[in-house]
Design an enzyme around this catalytic site. Structure first.
Site, PDB file in Angstrom:
ATOM      1  N   SER A 189     -36.903 -18.561 -31.135  1.00 39.33           N
ATOM      2  CA  SER A 189     -37.115 -17.358 -32.076  1.00 39.33           C
ATOM      3  C   SER A 189     -38.136 -17.924 -33.193  1.00 39.33           C
ATOM      4  O   SER A 189     -39.289 -18.519 -32.763  1.00 39.33           O
ATOM      5  CB  SER A 189     -35.625 -17.055 -32.812  1.00 39.33           C
ATOM      6  N   SER A 190     -37.747 -17.651 -34.373  1.00 37.59           N
ATOM      7  CA  SER A 190     -38.904 -18.074 -35.333  1.00 37.59           C
ATOM      8  C   SER A 190     -38.178 -17.932 -36.685  1.00 37.59           C
ATOM      9  O   SER A 190     -37.032 -17.356 -37.017  1.00 37.59           O
ATOM     10  CB  SER A 190     -39.871 -16.999 -35.576  1.00 37.59           C
TER      11      SER A 190
ATOM     12  N   TYR B 215     -42.500  -8.294 -35.950  1.00 33.04           N
ATOM     13  CA  TYR B 215     -42.477  -9.678 -35.414  1.00 33.04           C
ATOM     14  C   TYR B 215     -40.900 -10.150 -35.695  1.00 33.04           C
ATOM     15  O   TYR B 215     -40.377 -10.660 -35.123  1.00 33.04           O
ATOM     16  CB  TYR B 215     -43.418 -10.830 -35.826  1.00 33.04           C
TER      17      TYR B 215
ATOM     18  N   LYS C 127     -37.723 -11.047 -33.490  1.00 30.54           N
ATOM     19  CA  LYS C 127     -37.002 -12.247 -33.410  1.00 30.54           C
ATOM     20  C   LYS C 127     -35.625 -12.446 -33.866  1.00 30.54           C
ATOM     21  O   LYS C 127     -34.625 -12.990 -33.148  1.00 30.54           O
ATOM     22  CB  LYS C 127     -37.902 -13.350 -34.188  1.00 30.54           C
TER      23      LYS C 127
END
Length: 272
Positions: free
Chosen positions: A164-165, A178, A182
């Site tokens: 993920s982020s 974005y 995620k």
């Protein structure tokens, strides 16, 4: 953590493994003994370089070509994966781990790392439907259907690891689509961890912060910009792909058998 035999006899598939974090993950899993399918979408040369590097270092790997974010992408990934695995086993002159794949793919996968992703959505005022659709298709939809395709192949006690982020846990308004994609991946982890627990399959998310890769190179074009990114971490540096790969290796191993449904922050303390 240096456990070169922790994954001996295991088979892994790492998406987006031709560069950056994916490349480091593929190399680390191979170092630990896994046979690794190195997935890529477009750059065959980069993927072949990863495979060659792994083999040079005594590991085992094969390329898996298929574009993500298009109709039938998961099916194409596994068609390429199955073909590559068969070829790998033919080259060794033995059925190999998990038995002969043949027409029956059951038992041909232990570790799925959903690493491939796209970024660059911009703030809400600049986000367009085509970009949003692309983010969701690659970052959220593809991983879901890759898991679906992986499950008939995956042995009990397998591992699903989603990359993920930090953007899904911290506000980055310049990348709203974005971040949303995620966030969807994080939620998928929770749902699948509960559903697949009966088979002993763990499902976890790894959330990197700023890692020095091609994806964010535009944010590191000046010494000042680099320093600003480094300052986000309590260690005052930008992360390296190996910082993420080492955590993935733990989650892929038996040492993580009691960890599932978790989001592991690998941002160097950027969220503190």
């Amino acid at each position: 953590m240096d456990t070169p035999h922790a994954l001996t006899g295991k088979i892994a598939l790492v998406t987006g493994a031709g560069r950056g974090i994916g490349r480091a993950i593929a190399g680390r899993l191979a170092h630990d003994g896994a046979l690794v399918g190195v997935h890529y979408g477009h750059s065959a040369a980069a993927a072949q370089e990863v495979v060659a590097e792994i083999r040079k270092n005594g590991g085992r790997a094969f390329p898996v070509e298929a574009e993500l974010g298009v109709p039938g992408d998961a099916d194409a990934v596994f068609a390429a994966f199955d073909a590559g695995l068969r070829a790998e086993r033919r080259d060794r002159g033995a059925p190999g781990e998990g038995g002969d794949v043949g027409a029956d793919v059951e038992g041909s996968l232990d570790i799925l790392v959903n690493n491939a992703g796209v970024s660059g959505s911009g703030p809400v005022g600049q986000t367009v439907p085509e970009v949003f659709d692309r983010m969701i298709a690659v970052n959220a939809k593809a991983p879901l259907f890759l898991v679906q395709g992986a499950l008939p192949r995956m042995r009990d006690g397998g591992r699903v690891i989603n990359i993920s982020s930090l953007a899904s846990r911290r506000s980055f308004p310049e990348s709203v689509a974005y971040a949303m994609s995620k966030g969807a991946l994080d939620t998928m982890t929770l749902c699948l961890a509960k559903e697949l627990g009966g088979r002993g399959i763990t499902v976890n998310t790894v959330g990197p912060g700023f890692i020095e890769t091609d994806m964010n190179a535009r944010r590191r074009t000046t010494p000042e910009a680099r320093a600003a990114l480094a300052a986000l971490s309590v260690f005052d540096r930008i992360g390296h792909p190996s910082d993420v790969a080492d955590v993935v290796a733990f989650l892929a191993s038996d040492a993580s058998r009691w960890v599932t449904g978790q989001y592991l922050d690998v941002s160097g303390g950027s969220d503190l």
